[in-house]
Design a protein around this motif. Structure first.
Motif, PDB file in Angstrom:
ATOM      1  N   GLU A  48      28.237  72.152  32.182  1.00 16.84           N
ATOM      2  CA  GLU A  48      29.491  72.231  31.424  1.00 16.84           C
ATOM      3  C   GLU A  48      29.157  72.216  29.937  1.00 16.84           C
ATOM      4  O   GLU A  48      28.559  71.263  29.434  1.00 16.84           O
ATOM      5  N   TRP A  49      29.537  73.272  29.261  1.00 15.88           N
ATOM      6  CA  TRP A  49      29.214  73.440  27.842  1.00 15.88           C
ATOM      7  C   TRP A  49      30.500  73.548  27.057  1.00 15.88           C
ATOM      8  O   TRP A  49      31.383  74.341  27.386  1.00 15.88           O
ATOM      9  N   LYS A  50      30.606  72.750  26.012  1.00 18.73           N
ATOM     10  CA  LYS A  50      31.790  72.760  25.151  1.00 18.73           C
ATOM     11  C   LYS A  50      31.343  73.033  23.722  1.00 18.73           C
ATOM     12  O   LYS A  50      30.536  72.289  23.153  1.00 18.73           O
ATOM     13  N   LEU A  51      31.852  74.094  23.131  1.00 18.73           N
ATOM     14  CA  LEU A  51      31.504  74.480  21.765  1.00 18.73           C
ATOM     15  C   LEU A  51      32.776  74.500  20.929  1.00 18.73           C
ATOM     16  O   LEU A  51      33.694  75.269  21.202  1.00 18.73           O
ATOM     17  N   TYR A  52      32.836  73.625  19.944  1.00 19.65           N
ATOM     18  CA  TYR A  52      34.035  73.501  19.126  1.00 19.65           C
ATOM     19  C   TYR A  52      34.083  74.624  18.093  1.00 19.65           C
ATOM     20  O   TYR A  52      33.080  74.962  17.464  1.00 19.65           O
ATOM     21  N   VAL A  53      35.252  75.175  17.907  1.00 23.37           N
ATOM     22  CA  VAL A  53      35.430  76.352  17.062  1.00 23.37           C
ATOM     23  C   VAL A  53      35.519  75.936  15.599  1.00 23.37           C
ATOM     24  O   VAL A  53      36.318  75.071  15.229  1.00 23.37           O
ATOM     25  N   GLU A  54      34.706  76.566  14.790  1.00 22.38           N
ATOM     26  CA  GLU A  54      34.770  76.386  13.331  1.00 22.38           C
ATOM     27  C   GLU A  54      35.332  77.661  12.723  1.00 22.38           C
ATOM     28  O   GLU A  54      35.069  78.760  13.207  1.00 22.38           O
ATOM     29  N   GLN A  55      36.107  77.500  11.671  1.00 23.61           N
ATOM     30  CA  GLN A  55      36.660  78.674  11.012  1.00 23.61           C
ATOM     31  C   GLN A  55      35.587  79.374  10.190  1.00 23.61           C
ATOM     32  O   GLN A  55      34.610  78.768   9.746  1.00 23.61           O
ATOM     33  N   GLU A  56      35.791  80.645   9.980  1.00 27.11           N
ATOM     34  CA  GLU A  56      34.826  81.448   9.242  1.00 27.11           C
ATOM     35  C   GLU A  56      34.599  80.851   7.845  1.00 27.11           C
ATOM     36  O   GLU A  56      35.542  80.468   7.151  1.00 27.11           O
ATOM     37  N   GLY A  57      33.352  80.725   7.468  1.00 30.18           N
ATOM     38  CA  GLY A  57      33.008  80.172   6.172  1.00 30.18           C
ATOM     39  C   GLY A  57      32.567  78.723   6.233  1.00 30.18           C
ATOM     40  O   GLY A  57      32.006  78.206   5.282  1.00 30.18           O
ATOM     41  N   GLU A  58      32.838  78.049   7.366  1.00 28.12           N
ATOM     42  CA  GLU A  58      32.463  76.645   7.475  1.00 28.12           C
ATOM     43  C   GLU A  58      30.998  76.453   7.866  1.00 28.12           C
ATOM     44  O   GLU A  58      30.451  75.382   7.713  1.00 28.12           O
ATOM     45  N   LEU A  59      30.400  77.509   8.421  1.00 33.06           N
ATOM     46  CA  LEU A  59      28.977  77.430   8.794  1.00 33.06           C
ATOM     47  C   LEU A  59      28.145  78.223   7.810  1.00 33.06           C
ATOM     48  O   LEU A  59      28.577  79.227   7.265  1.00 33.06           O
ATOM     49  N   CYS A  88      26.815  72.954  14.234  1.00 31.24           N
ATOM     50  CA  CYS A  88      28.000  73.075  15.083  1.00 31.24           C
ATOM     51  C   CYS A  88      28.239  71.779  15.851  1.00 31.24           C
ATOM     52  O   CYS A  88      27.329  70.995  16.090  1.00 31.24           O
ATOM     53  N   LYS A  89      29.480  71.594  16.236  1.00 27.00           N
ATOM     54  CA  LYS A  89      29.845  70.470  17.090  1.00 27.00           C
ATOM     55  C   LYS A  89      29.950  70.971  18.525  1.00 27.00           C
ATOM     56  O   LYS A  89      30.671  71.919  18.800  1.00 27.00           O
ATOM     57  N   GLU A  90      29.232  70.336  19.435  1.00 23.74           N
ATOM     58  CA  GLU A  90      29.250  70.780  20.824  1.00 23.74           C
ATOM     59  C   GLU A  90      28.836  69.644  21.739  1.00 23.74           C
ATOM     60  O   GLU A  90      28.349  68.593  21.295  1.00 23.74           O
ATOM     61  N   SER A  91      29.007  69.852  23.042  1.00 21.58           N
ATOM     62  CA  SER A  91      28.506  68.911  24.035  1.00 21.58           C
ATOM     63  C   SER A  91      27.992  69.694  25.235  1.00 21.58           C
ATOM     64  O   SER A  91      28.471  70.787  25.530  1.00 21.58           O
ATOM     65  N   LEU A  92      26.995  69.119  25.912  1.00 21.20           N
ATOM     66  CA  LEU A  92      26.378  69.753  27.075  1.00 21.20           C
ATOM     67  C   LEU A  92      26.237  68.703  28.165  1.00 21.20           C
ATOM     68  O   LEU A  92      25.695  67.619  27.935  1.00 21.20           O
ATOM     69  N   LEU A  93      26.740  69.033  29.356  1.00 22.66           N
ATOM     70  CA  LEU A  93      26.683  68.131  30.499  1.00 22.66           C
ATOM     71  C   LEU A  93      26.091  68.892  31.674  1.00 22.66           C
ATOM     72  O   LEU A  93      26.541  69.991  31.993  1.00 22.66           O
ATOM     73  N   VAL A  94      25.064  68.327  32.313  1.00 27.26           N
ATOM     74  CA  VAL A  94      24.373  69.001  33.406  1.00 27.26           C
ATOM     75  C   VAL A  94      24.262  68.056  34.598  1.00 27.26           C
ATOM     76  O   VAL A  94      23.840  66.906  34.450  1.00 27.26           O
TER      77      VAL A  94
END
Length: 316
Positions: A304-315, A267-273
């Motif tokens: 701050e947590w950001k999780l980028y949405v993937e369409q079904e089937g991409e993971l 997954c594509k994401e970012s985490l900032l603390v």
């Protein structure tokens, strides 16, 4: 009735090194006026041009704590930009729902934020608040079930971390730490949050803030090393390494692990603390976390947590 007027800088931001010191100074002035000098306060936001997401949550936490601690929703009141006089500030403060949150100075008003699906909310009970937050994030987007699982577990553990860690005595998790007993007596083991789906970035964004001991302090209480006492950035970094939580193995306290797990699964994401004089950054393109020591900060933790949405089937 005499009120102290506090005017913030035009740019409220803790992300940028050019602005974070002024932002923290403004919040310190506000806390000092209310808690040290027992003053009624007007925060004049009319000329604020930009307030970024993390700074918005931190301002909400600061003002709401003043209101709840004195059991007076008018302990701190705000003046807001108008669409005609300051359209940019109006967009950041009024259109986002932040102004409504800053006016929510009672427990019933905070419940109204939740019941009306305002992005900004506050709570003390993860079991009651998790579903509401997930609905707020997912009601306008299609999602992959795997990512929904990551989203649910990450947010759940972030909320549980407040209850299990933020205000507790590190040596006795049944007791509130002596430094936090007064605030917990007045407002509970509370957190403040903002959750929304950003269609432009195609991402879920969740920010959660508490006013507890901070991760470096809690971690160093347990490790008792001079290295961590003088280097909160190292304490924050090491606290985010799996195996270093005092609750590992008991099913608690693994919120950081649940938030970085999606990266390891494609997954594509970012985490900032931000916590206790240090800042931690981790995102999908990084092999390891990056930490920075800060010379100005607030007492508590903001994630701050950001999780980028993937369409079904991409993971897989």
């Amino acid at each position: 009735m005499i009120r102290t007027v506090i005017v913030p800088p035009k740019q409220l931001c803790i992300y940028n090194n050019d602005y974070y010191k002024e932002t923290y100074s403004f919040l310190e002035r506000l806390n000092s006026a209310v808690f040290n000098r027992k003053e009624l306060v007007v925060v004049d936001l009319q000329k604020v041009e930009v307030i970024t997401a993390a700074a918005s949550v931190l301002l909400f936490a600061t003002i709401n704590t003043c209101q709840l601690s004195y059991k007076n929703p008018n302990q701190v009141i705000c003046k807001y930009p108008t669409s005609s006089n300051n359209p940019n500030g109006y967009r950041y403060i009024v259109k986002t729902g932040l102004s409504r949150a800053l006016n929510a100075g009672t427990l019933s008003a905070l419940d109204d934020l939740k019941n009306n699906a305002v992005f900004f909310q506050s709570a003390t009970d993860p079991n009651r608040h998790l579903l509401t937050t997930l609905q707020l994030l997912t009601n306008k987007t299609k999602f992959n079930p795997i990512q929904l699982h990551y989203l649910m577990t990450g947010i759940s553990e972030a909320m549980l971390n407040v209850v299990h860690h933020a205000y507790k005595d590190p040596f006795d998790d049944d007791c509130i730490h002596m430094k936090k007993q007064l605030i917990v007596k007045e407002i509970g083991e509370r957190w403040w949050q903002c959750a929304w789906y950003d269609s432009a970035q195609n991402a879920w964004i969740f920010i959660i803030c508490d006013l507890g001991l901070g991760i470096p302090s809690t971690y160093n209480y347990l490790r008792q090393t001079e290295l961590y006492s003088s280097n909160p950035d190292l304490a924050l970094r090491d606290a985010f390494v799996r195996g270093n939580s005092r609750f590992v193995g008991s099913g608690r306290g693994n919120g950081s692990e649940d938030m970085v797990k999606p990266i390891r699964n494609g997954c594509k994401e970012s985490l900032l603390v931000y916590s206790g004089g240090a800042k931690l950054l981790y995102h999908s393109s990084m092999e390891s976390v990056k930490v920075q020591r800060l010379d100005r900060f607030f007492n508590g933790t903001l994630v701050e947590w950001k999780l980028y949405v993937e369409q079904e089937g991409e993971l897989q």
